[in-house]
Design a protein around this motif. Structure first.
Motif, PDB file in Angstrom:
ATOM      1  N   PRO A 135      75.742  46.876  30.109  1.00  0.00           N
ATOM      2  CA  PRO A 135      76.118  48.015  30.954  1.00  0.00           C
ATOM      3  C   PRO A 135      77.563  47.902  31.459  1.00  0.00           C
ATOM      4  CG  PRO A 135      74.774  46.484  32.182  1.00  0.00           C
ATOM      5  CD  PRO A 135      74.816  45.974  30.776  1.00  0.00           C
ATOM      6  N   PHE A 136      78.082  49.012  31.907  1.00  0.00           N
ATOM      7  CA  PHE A 136      79.409  49.079  32.512  1.00  0.00           C
ATOM      8  C   PHE A 136      79.262  48.629  33.954  1.00  0.00           C
ATOM      9  CE2 PHE A 136      82.901  51.191  34.677  1.00  0.00           C
ATOM     10  CZ  PHE A 136      83.957  50.997  33.808  1.00  0.00           C
ATOM     11  N   VAL A 137      79.545  47.359  34.221  1.00  0.00           N
ATOM     12  CA  VAL A 137      79.378  46.803  35.563  1.00  0.00           C
ATOM     13  C   VAL A 137      80.612  45.995  35.942  1.00  0.00           C
ATOM     14  CG1 VAL A 137      76.861  46.704  35.487  1.00  0.00           C
ATOM     15  CG2 VAL A 137      78.187  44.737  34.744  1.00  0.00           C
ATOM     16  N   LEU A 138      80.749  45.777  37.226  1.00  0.00           N
ATOM     17  CA  LEU A 138      81.789  44.904  37.742  1.00  0.00           C
ATOM     18  C   LEU A 138      81.266  43.481  37.677  1.00  0.00           C
ATOM     19  CD1 LEU A 138      84.553  44.703  39.185  1.00  0.00           C
ATOM     20  CD2 LEU A 138      83.300  44.863  41.336  1.00  0.00           C
ATOM     21  N   ARG A 139      81.918  42.645  36.900  1.00  0.00           N
ATOM     22  CA  ARG A 139      81.447  41.260  36.724  1.00  0.00           C
ATOM     23  C   ARG A 139      81.996  40.329  37.808  1.00  0.00           C
ATOM     24  NH1 ARG A 139      77.811  41.311  32.456  1.00  0.00           N
ATOM     25  NH2 ARG A 139      78.429  42.939  31.023  1.00  0.00           N
ATOM     26  N   SER A 140      83.178  40.615  38.322  1.00  0.00           N
ATOM     27  CA  SER A 140      83.806  39.796  39.366  1.00  0.00           C
ATOM     28  C   SER A 140      83.712  40.542  40.697  1.00  0.00           C
ATOM     29  CB  SER A 140      85.272  39.539  39.025  1.00  0.00           C
ATOM     30  OG  SER A 140      85.398  38.960  37.763  1.00  0.00           O
ATOM     31  N   LEU A 141      82.748  40.185  41.503  1.00  0.00           N
ATOM     32  CA  LEU A 141      82.499  40.926  42.734  1.00  0.00           C
ATOM     33  C   LEU A 141      83.627  40.810  43.754  1.00  0.00           C
ATOM     34  CD1 LEU A 141      78.689  40.262  43.242  1.00  0.00           C
ATOM     35  CD2 LEU A 141      79.812  42.259  42.259  1.00  0.00           C
ATOM     36  N   GLY A 142      84.445  39.785  43.641  1.00  0.00           N
ATOM     37  CA  GLY A 142      85.571  39.629  44.556  1.00  0.00           C
ATOM     38  C   GLY A 142      86.614  40.727  44.410  1.00  0.00           C
ATOM     39  N   VAL A 143      86.619  41.400  43.272  1.00  0.00           N
ATOM     40  CA  VAL A 143      87.562  42.499  43.055  1.00  0.00           C
ATOM     41  C   VAL A 143      87.331  43.610  44.071  1.00  0.00           C
ATOM     42  CG1 VAL A 143      88.195  44.289  41.385  1.00  0.00           C
ATOM     43  CG2 VAL A 143      87.884  41.950  40.624  1.00  0.00           C
ATOM     44  N   ALA A 144      86.113  43.771  44.513  1.00  0.00           N
ATOM     45  CA  ALA A 144      85.797  44.837  45.469  1.00  0.00           C
ATOM     46  C   ALA A 144      86.437  44.595  46.835  1.00  0.00           C
ATOM     47  CB  ALA A 144      84.283  44.972  45.620  1.00  0.00           C
ATOM     48  N   ALA A 145      86.903  43.381  47.092  1.00  0.00           N
ATOM     49  CA  ALA A 145      87.536  43.082  48.384  1.00  0.00           C
ATOM     50  C   ALA A 145      89.045  43.274  48.357  1.00  0.00           C
ATOM     51  CB  ALA A 145      87.211  41.653  48.790  1.00  0.00           C
ATOM     52  N   ILE A 146      89.613  43.633  47.220  1.00  0.00           N
ATOM     53  CA  ILE A 146      91.073  43.728  47.113  1.00  0.00           C
ATOM     54  C   ILE A 146      91.630  44.861  47.967  1.00  0.00           C
ATOM     55  CG2 ILE A 146      92.947  44.264  45.507  1.00  0.00           C
ATOM     56  CD1 ILE A 146      91.503  42.592  43.424  1.00  0.00           C
ATOM     57  N   TRP A 147      91.003  46.016  47.957  1.00  0.00           N
ATOM     58  CA  TRP A 147      91.526  47.176  48.685  1.00  0.00           C
ATOM     59  C   TRP A 147      91.626  46.909  50.189  1.00  0.00           C
ATOM     60  CZ3 TRP A 147      88.632  52.503  48.379  1.00  0.00           C
ATOM     61  CH2 TRP A 147      89.287  53.452  49.143  1.00  0.00           C
ATOM     62  N   PRO A 148      90.537  46.526  50.872  1.00  0.00           N
ATOM     63  CA  PRO A 148      90.687  46.277  52.314  1.00  0.00           C
ATOM     64  C   PRO A 148      91.590  45.086  52.616  1.00  0.00           C
ATOM     65  CG  PRO A 148      88.409  45.944  51.614  1.00  0.00           C
ATOM     66  CD  PRO A 148      89.152  46.445  50.440  1.00  0.00           C
ATOM     67  N   ALA A 149      91.560  44.067  51.751  1.00  0.00           N
ATOM     68  CA  ALA A 149      92.411  42.902  51.984  1.00  0.00           C
ATOM     69  C   ALA A 149      93.887  43.258  51.835  1.00  0.00           C
ATOM     70  CB  ALA A 149      92.034  41.783  51.017  1.00  0.00           C
TER      71      ALA A 149
END
Length: 170
Positions: A135-149
């Motif tokens: 499936p089309f998924v995000l494999r590296s969950l830390g990427v989701a923290a880039i915007w607020p950081a």
């Protein structure tokens, strides 16, 4: 000389005076910042799905080489969003209620980031037929923290530079 009952004139008149330092931020402003960040999330999710390998137009989801590129596309989009949001916030640091505005935007960015991942993955499931082994998924969950950081870091650096560049009054 007769005394007048009027107050002596002050300059600037209260009508033209700036806001007091303790003036709260209007709730509509905080609502705008939170909603704008949350609504930007699905836009980033759509862009992620369109621009990523294995997404809408090119690449194969089964190739392991595309998984990193897919996560990097979302990371790049979130980095740009975080820098722009941080820059917009840092231009408003002198206004009253800056910390409430920054906190609201960062919380909205967290929500927007989660929505970006959910919308991108949802589009991947929707347009792949739902029965894909990869499936089309995000494999590296830390990427989701880039915007607020990134938004927080830009505001922090702008505040720090503002403190370092202020000349003391003699």
């Amino acid at each position: 000389m007769p005394s007048s009952s009027t107050q002596p004139a002050t300059y600037p008149p209260p009508v033209y005076a700036g806001p007091a330092p303790h003036t709260p931020v209007p709730p509509s402003s905080l609502l705008w910042w939170g909603a704008a960040m949350a609504l930007l999330g699905p836009v980033l999710g759509i862009l992620w799905w369109v621009a990523s390998p294995g997404g809408a137009f090119y690449g194969d989801r089964a190739e392991a080489e595309t998984w990193l590129a897919r996560d990097l596309v979302l990371g790049g989009l979130e980095l740009v969003a975080g820098v722009v949001v941080g820059w917009l916030l840092s231009n408003r640091l002198e206004l009253p209620g800056a910390w409430q505005r920054v906190c609201t935007a960062v919380v909205g960015s967290v929500l927007g980031s989660v929505l970006a991942v959910a919308v991108g993955q949802g589009l991947g499931v929707l347009f792949s037929g739902g029965a894909s082994e990869f499936p089309f998924v995000l494999r590296s969950l830390g990427v989701a923290a880039i915007w607020p950081a990134a938004a927080t870091l830009v505001v922090f650096l702008a505040s720090l530079l503002g403190l370092l560049l202020v000349q003391p009054k003699r």
